[in-house]
Design a protein around this motif. Sequence first.
Motif, PDB file in Angstrom:
ATOM      1  N   LEU A   1       0.853  -1.190   0.000  1.00 38.57           N
ATOM      2  CA  LEU A   1       0.000   0.000   0.000  1.00 38.57           C
ATOM      3  C   LEU A   1       0.892   1.245   0.000  1.00 38.57           C
ATOM      4  CD1 LEU A   1      -2.437  -1.157   2.833  1.00 38.57           C
ATOM      5  CD2 LEU A   1      -2.897  -1.159   0.375  1.00 38.57           C
ATOM      6  N   GLN A   2       0.327   2.324  -0.522  1.00 39.75           N
ATOM      7  CA  GLN A   2       1.020   3.610  -0.433  1.00 39.75           C
ATOM      8  C   GLN A   2       1.049   4.015   1.036  1.00 39.75           C
ATOM      9  OE1 GLN A   2       2.262   5.548  -3.040  1.00 39.75           O
ATOM     10  NE2 GLN A   2       3.060   6.817  -1.346  1.00 39.75           N
ATOM     11  N   LEU A   3       2.247   4.145   1.619  1.00 39.98           N
ATOM     12  CA  LEU A   3       2.320   4.447   3.050  1.00 39.98           C
ATOM     13  C   LEU A   3       1.858   5.869   3.342  1.00 39.98           C
ATOM     14  CD1 LEU A   3       5.774   2.877   4.058  1.00 39.98           C
ATOM     15  CD2 LEU A   3       3.495   1.882   4.310  1.00 39.98           C
ATOM     16  N   THR A   4       1.250   6.045   4.495  1.00 42.55           N
ATOM     17  CA  THR A   4       0.901   7.401   4.927  1.00 42.55           C
ATOM     18  C   THR A   4       2.189   8.117   5.348  1.00 42.55           C
ATOM     19  OG1 THR A   4       0.680   6.774   7.245  1.00 42.55           O
ATOM     20  CG2 THR A   4      -1.285   6.550   5.874  1.00 42.55           C
ATOM     21  N   THR A   5       2.108   9.421   5.529  1.00 41.81           N
ATOM     22  CA  THR A   5       3.306  10.181   5.911  1.00 41.81           C
ATOM     23  C   THR A   5       3.905   9.637   7.204  1.00 41.81           C
ATOM     24  OG1 THR A   5       1.883  11.994   5.254  1.00 41.81           O
ATOM     25  CG2 THR A   5       4.134  12.564   5.883  1.00 41.81           C
TER      26      THR A   5
ATOM     27  N   GLY B   1       2.930   1.954  18.414  1.00 42.69           N
ATOM     28  CA  GLY B   1       1.857   2.402  17.532  1.00 42.69           C
ATOM     29  C   GLY B   1       0.519   1.875  17.999  1.00 42.69           C
ATOM     30  N   VAL B   2      -0.465   2.762  18.079  1.00 46.59           N
ATOM     31  CA  VAL B   2      -1.787   2.334  18.533  1.00 46.59           C
ATOM     32  C   VAL B   2      -2.333   1.260  17.582  1.00 46.59           C
ATOM     33  CG1 VAL B   2      -2.333   4.498  19.674  1.00 46.59           C
ATOM     34  CG2 VAL B   2      -2.905   4.214  17.262  1.00 46.59           C
ATOM     35  N   THR B   3      -3.289   0.475  18.062  1.00 48.49           N
ATOM     36  CA  THR B   3      -3.867  -0.559  17.199  1.00 48.49           C
ATOM     37  C   THR B   3      -4.494   0.121  15.989  1.00 48.49           C
ATOM     38  OG1 THR B   3      -5.785  -0.456  18.635  1.00 48.49           O
ATOM     39  CG2 THR B   3      -4.391  -2.381  18.850  1.00 48.49           C
TER      40      THR B   3
ATOM     41  N   GLY C   1      -1.268   0.890  11.445  1.00 48.04           N
ATOM     42  CA  GLY C   1      -0.599   0.448  10.218  1.00 48.04           C
ATOM     43  C   GLY C   1       0.781  -0.143  10.442  1.00 48.04           C
ATOM     44  N   LYS C   2       1.019  -0.722  11.604  1.00 52.15           N
ATOM     45  CA  LYS C   2       2.313  -1.327  11.901  1.00 52.15           C
ATOM     46  C   LYS C   2       2.590  -2.508  10.979  1.00 52.15           C
ATOM     47  CE  LYS C   2       1.420  -2.091  16.341  1.00 52.15           C
ATOM     48  NZ  LYS C   2       0.125  -1.412  16.506  1.00 52.15           N
ATOM     49  N   THR C   3       1.576  -3.360  10.823  1.00 55.36           N
ATOM     50  CA  THR C   3       1.799  -4.584  10.050  1.00 55.36           C
ATOM     51  C   THR C   3       2.184  -4.261   8.606  1.00 55.36           C
ATOM     52  OG1 THR C   3       0.151  -5.608  11.471  1.00 55.36           O
ATOM     53  CG2 THR C   3       0.840  -6.855   9.556  1.00 55.36           C
TER      54      THR C   3
ATOM     55  N   GLU D   1      -2.403 -14.998   6.710  1.00 56.13           N
ATOM     56  CA  GLU D   1      -2.851 -14.646   5.371  1.00 56.13           C
ATOM     57  C   GLU D   1      -2.161 -13.375   4.865  1.00 56.13           C
ATOM     58  OE1 GLU D   1      -7.024 -15.001   5.093  1.00 56.13           O
ATOM     59  OE2 GLU D   1      -7.118 -13.989   3.149  1.00 56.13           O
ATOM     60  N   ARG D   2      -2.013 -12.396   5.752  1.00 56.01           N
ATOM     61  CA  ARG D   2      -1.387 -11.139   5.314  1.00 56.01           C
ATOM     62  C   ARG D   2       0.040 -11.358   4.839  1.00 56.01           C
ATOM     63  NH1 ARG D   2      -2.894  -6.185   9.247  1.00 56.01           N
ATOM     64  NH2 ARG D   2      -1.930  -4.980   7.575  1.00 56.01           N
ATOM     65  N   PHE D   3       0.735 -12.287   5.488  1.00 56.54           N
ATOM     66  CA  PHE D   3       2.114 -12.549   5.087  1.00 56.54           C
ATOM     67  C   PHE D   3       2.176 -13.447   3.865  1.00 56.54           C
ATOM     68  CE2 PHE D   3       4.819 -10.496   8.159  1.00 56.54           C
ATOM     69  CZ  PHE D   3       3.888 -10.096   9.104  1.00 56.54           C
TER      70      PHE D   3
ATOM     71  N   GLY E   1     -14.791  -0.716  16.767  1.00 54.57           N
ATOM     72  CA  GLY E   1     -14.824   0.416  15.846  1.00 54.57           C
ATOM     73  C   GLY E   1     -13.578   0.576  15.015  1.00 54.57           C
ATOM     74  N   ARG E   2     -13.081  -0.516  14.458  1.00 51.39           N
ATOM     75  CA  ARG E   2     -11.879  -0.417  13.651  1.00 51.39           C
ATOM     76  C   ARG E   2     -12.201   0.008  12.221  1.00 51.39           C
ATOM     77  NH1 ARG E   2      -7.216  -3.242  15.676  1.00 51.39           N
ATOM     78  NH2 ARG E   2      -6.581  -3.844  13.608  1.00 51.39           N
ATOM     79  N   HIS E   3     -13.452  -0.050  11.862  1.00 49.24           N
ATOM     80  CA  HIS E   3     -13.815   0.253  10.473  1.00 49.24           C
ATOM     81  C   HIS E   3     -14.794   1.425  10.424  1.00 49.24           C
ATOM     82  CE1 HIS E   3     -11.548  -3.200   8.927  1.00 49.24           C
ATOM     83  NE2 HIS E   3     -11.749  -3.631  10.147  1.00 49.24           N
TER      84      HIS E   3
HETATM   85  P1  ADP Z   1      -1.703  -2.428  13.139  1.00 49.63           P
HETATM   86  O1  ADP Z   1      -0.811  -3.578  12.785  1.00 49.63           O
HETATM   87  O2  ADP Z   1      -0.949  -1.242  13.685  1.00 49.63           O
HETATM   88  O3  ADP Z   1      -2.879  -2.784  14.003  1.00 49.63           O
HETATM   89  P2  ADP Z   1      -2.523  -2.629  10.383  1.00 49.63           P
HETATM   90  O4  ADP Z   1      -1.248  -2.699   9.623  1.00 49.63           O
HETATM   91  O5  ADP Z   1      -3.271  -3.884  10.628  1.00 49.63           O
HETATM   92  O6  ADP Z   1      -2.302  -1.861  11.779  1.00 49.63           O
HETATM   93  O7  ADP Z   1      -3.442  -1.539   9.666  1.00 49.63           O
HETATM   94  C1  ADP Z   1      -4.781  -1.290  10.044  1.00 49.63           C
HETATM   95  C2  ADP Z   1      -5.651  -1.257   8.805  1.00 49.63           C
HETATM   96  O8  ADP Z   1      -5.252  -0.189   7.949  1.00 49.63           O
HETATM   97  C3  ADP Z   1      -5.551  -2.512   7.971  1.00 49.63           C
HETATM   98  O9  ADP Z   1      -6.824  -2.799   7.489  1.00 49.63           O
HETATM   99  C4  ADP Z   1      -4.618  -2.120   6.841  1.00 49.63           C
HETATM  100  O10 ADP Z   1      -4.875  -2.851   5.657  1.00 49.63           O
HETATM  101  C5  ADP Z   1      -4.916  -0.655   6.646  1.00 49.63           C
HETATM  102  N1  ADP Z   1      -3.730   0.077   6.194  1.00 49.63           N
HETATM  103  C6  ADP Z   1      -2.503   0.039   6.726  1.00 49.63           C
HETATM  104  N2  ADP Z   1      -1.675   0.877   6.076  1.00 49.63           N
HETATM  105  C7  ADP Z   1      -2.391   1.456   5.096  1.00 49.63           C
HETATM  106  C8  ADP Z   1      -2.106   2.434   4.076  1.00 49.63           C
HETATM  107  N3  ADP Z   1      -0.887   2.966   3.975  1.00 49.63           N
HETATM  108  N4  ADP Z   1      -3.095   2.786   3.266  1.00 49.63           N
HETATM  109  C9  ADP Z   1      -4.326   2.250   3.392  1.00 49.63           C
HETATM  110  N5  ADP Z   1      -4.671   1.338   4.311  1.00 49.63           N
HETATM  111  C10 ADP Z   1      -3.721   0.946   5.172  1.00 49.63           C
END
Ligand code: ADP
Length: 823
Positions: A277-281, A306-308, A311-313, A345-347, A671-673
Amino acid sequence: MKESNPMFAEVIVDVATENTNRIYDYIVPDALLPWVTVGSRVGVTFGPRVVQGYVIQMKQTSEYPREKCKPITRVLDSLPPLTKELIDLSVWVSERYACHRITAIKAMLPSALRAKYKRVLRINEQTALPSIVLAEEQDIIAYIQHKQKVELNELLTHFPKHSKVIQTLIQNNVLLEQQEIKDKAASKQRLTVIPPHKKALQQYVEQCSSNAKAQLKVLHYFIEHNDEIAISALSRELGITTQVMKAMEAKGWLQIQKREVARDPYAHRTFETSTPLQLTTNQQRVYDDVSKPLSLQQYAWFLLHGVTGSGKTEIYLQLIQQCLDQGREAIVLVPEIALTAQMVERFKSRFGDLVAVLHSRLSTGERYDEWKKIKNSNCKVVIGARSALFAPFDRIGLIIIDEEHESTYKQEESPKYHAKHIALKRAQHHQAVVVLGSATPSLETYYAARRGKENYLGLHVRVGNQPLPPVQLVDMREELKEGNRSMFSRALHEAIEDRCEKGEQIVLLMNRRGFSTFVLCRSCGFTATCPHCEISLTYHRHQHHIRCHYCGYTEQELKQCPDCQSEHIRYFGVGTQRVEEQLTKYFPGIRVIRMDMDTTREKGSHEKWLTQFREKKADVLLGTQMVAKGLDFPDVTLVGVIAADTTLKLPDFRAAEKTFQLLTQVSGRAGRHELPGEVIIQTYNPDHYSLLSAQHHDYEKFVLQELNQRKLHMYPPYCHLLLITFSHEHIDLLIHAGEMLVEHLSSMWQREGNAHQALPQILGPVSSPLAKVKDRYRFQCVIKYLGEAKILKQVQATIDQVKNNINDKHLMISIDVDPQMML
Ligand code: ADP
Ligand code: ZN
Ligand code: ZN
């Protein structure tokens, strides 16, 4: 002229009773020379037995006279299972955690490679047969002679009536009993049906009698699928016996062969490929910081706080990609509980077959096959629980420990290592980078990272900027005052009703199965405790009994108090089972999935429950800690904690930290979504700082208060701890041993002139929180010190001295360096 000298190997043997770290020299016979190297697993004779051992060094000469050295008899693997790096690491582990080297080595290998022994019988060629031989003796001897050697069990099964005769034969030295290594690692073979060419198939169909319906089925199957298939799968598929295929093989219509199969637990699943994915800043900033030492191939470590949902993963995945691009390998550790299909699955979808997965729910064989893929360089990324850290890679670039605060990263049996320390050690060797990720870092890690200049990386907003859910604390004392006697506060009750109406989902946490479900007499205060372990017995409603959670001791449920005969027996406190009952009582028709130790014992059950919940086959997911971690369900909008107090009241100096972590983790499930979430925490201690900080998602505030407490009472991170546990059947002897240890150590430290210093300090001996387990009493001492290696050596030496003085082989004294559990 130079005489050709044999090569020698230094071997650590796997002998449980050997109380030393002694190394033995063995001769490497010429024939085995190409196979034996540092890290090889070998069979050697040790006294009368054949045992397994590990080669730690090769050398030209031995200090022992040549005739005293025995040869290595077997090499057990075609490639040595351990690398030189791991062999060296075992020295460090044994010193750092005060364990034997063989224990450290065995912890690095999949259990399939740990030795199991079998007893075999042979005919003793040296002994002349007794002149009068009984008929049954003749039979037994003939049987063994025919097979050359026989396992004792097999012999006993074959001659069930003659076990006495067999015993006499052994006693009279007619039969020799020997130990052999049983190799559990043998790969899986399966019978596979190989079809003939398509043209031939048509021909056989014509030849086949129309009565042979089953055979026709097989032929038609292969006309459609001209591929090899396991004989068992084919018989299942067609509903016929395997005899059918065997009969067809006899006619030459098809072939049946043994084929080796890799047990791939994920073989039946296909993974959609995912792209970065395109990383956020914010993510990019973290990525760049880690990527710097990674690209320079320099050792470094980071805490990624990093809070849950921050986007750590995704950052991990992209860092791993960089590591792979360099031709290096990566290890990812996640807590056992979080190692769900979702995570894997993510990996797998990013890196496909390059990923090996290691966790305890795999069978021994499956785990061994995954491990072998790593060993044979077929995989470059391993994701797994604690032990995956010892993956036999030789070019590690990156080690990630996700949810680094989890106590499962500390192994509770010897070697009592912490994954974090091993990760740093391996990374130093490989010039690799370690990333410790968490939403709620352990105090020790946070403290260390904040002291360094470049170790701390913060990620404080969620990817989509979703707010963290509001958290409400409900005072259960007030509920009782207002006449609400149920386990659900009015707030939680309403919220549950509301979600059920809307078709949204709920996660309910009831920490620790049955932890507080104890039996109490309301008339006299009697509580039922285990006669062996001194802990409260737990009530199991369905079986109508009460049971000890440590040793399994069980009694019928009580109808009457054994002390005062009162009938006011109450089953106090709540376990997940009881919450489930109350839910169905107060919310008719509610669909509940319960996840705890009882319902997840079976292999795959964990996954099954989560899938059902994801498919919205239930309104409520109710469970212990295992529902708090790493799960991500879009429709969960309510998280309820039935009683925060169960964790807060654990007898452990980390109770507040654990409570804060648990509440923060479970709050992160809501409320993750798109749908907003809400969290309700019920408690009898609503003013406690760990609850208040969790309510406001304020880690920094919690840490400040908690660090103050730790400093005040002198606990880590301001000092190190050493837990020494004594156990024995007799209390007097234990106290004596404990006091002797304390006396020796404190006078030693006094002599060294440390008397005026606060540390090192020794506390105890006191009865352990688990005062008695399996009829053995337990006492403990705690030593607070400033992390000097010298102290550990002194303590070890003093323990040996105490053991010698007391000289009772039932006395056990164990050391836990940096203990996580103080039980
Ligand atoms: P964490 O591991 O910190 O809990 P995740 O990596 O699981 O966070 O990210 C949370 C959600 O945000 C996931 O659904 C993931 O696919 C999405 N996500 C992470 N990084 C990005 C990004 N750069 N752009 C869009 N979605 C993202
Ligand atoms: Zn009573
Ligand atoms: Zn017990």
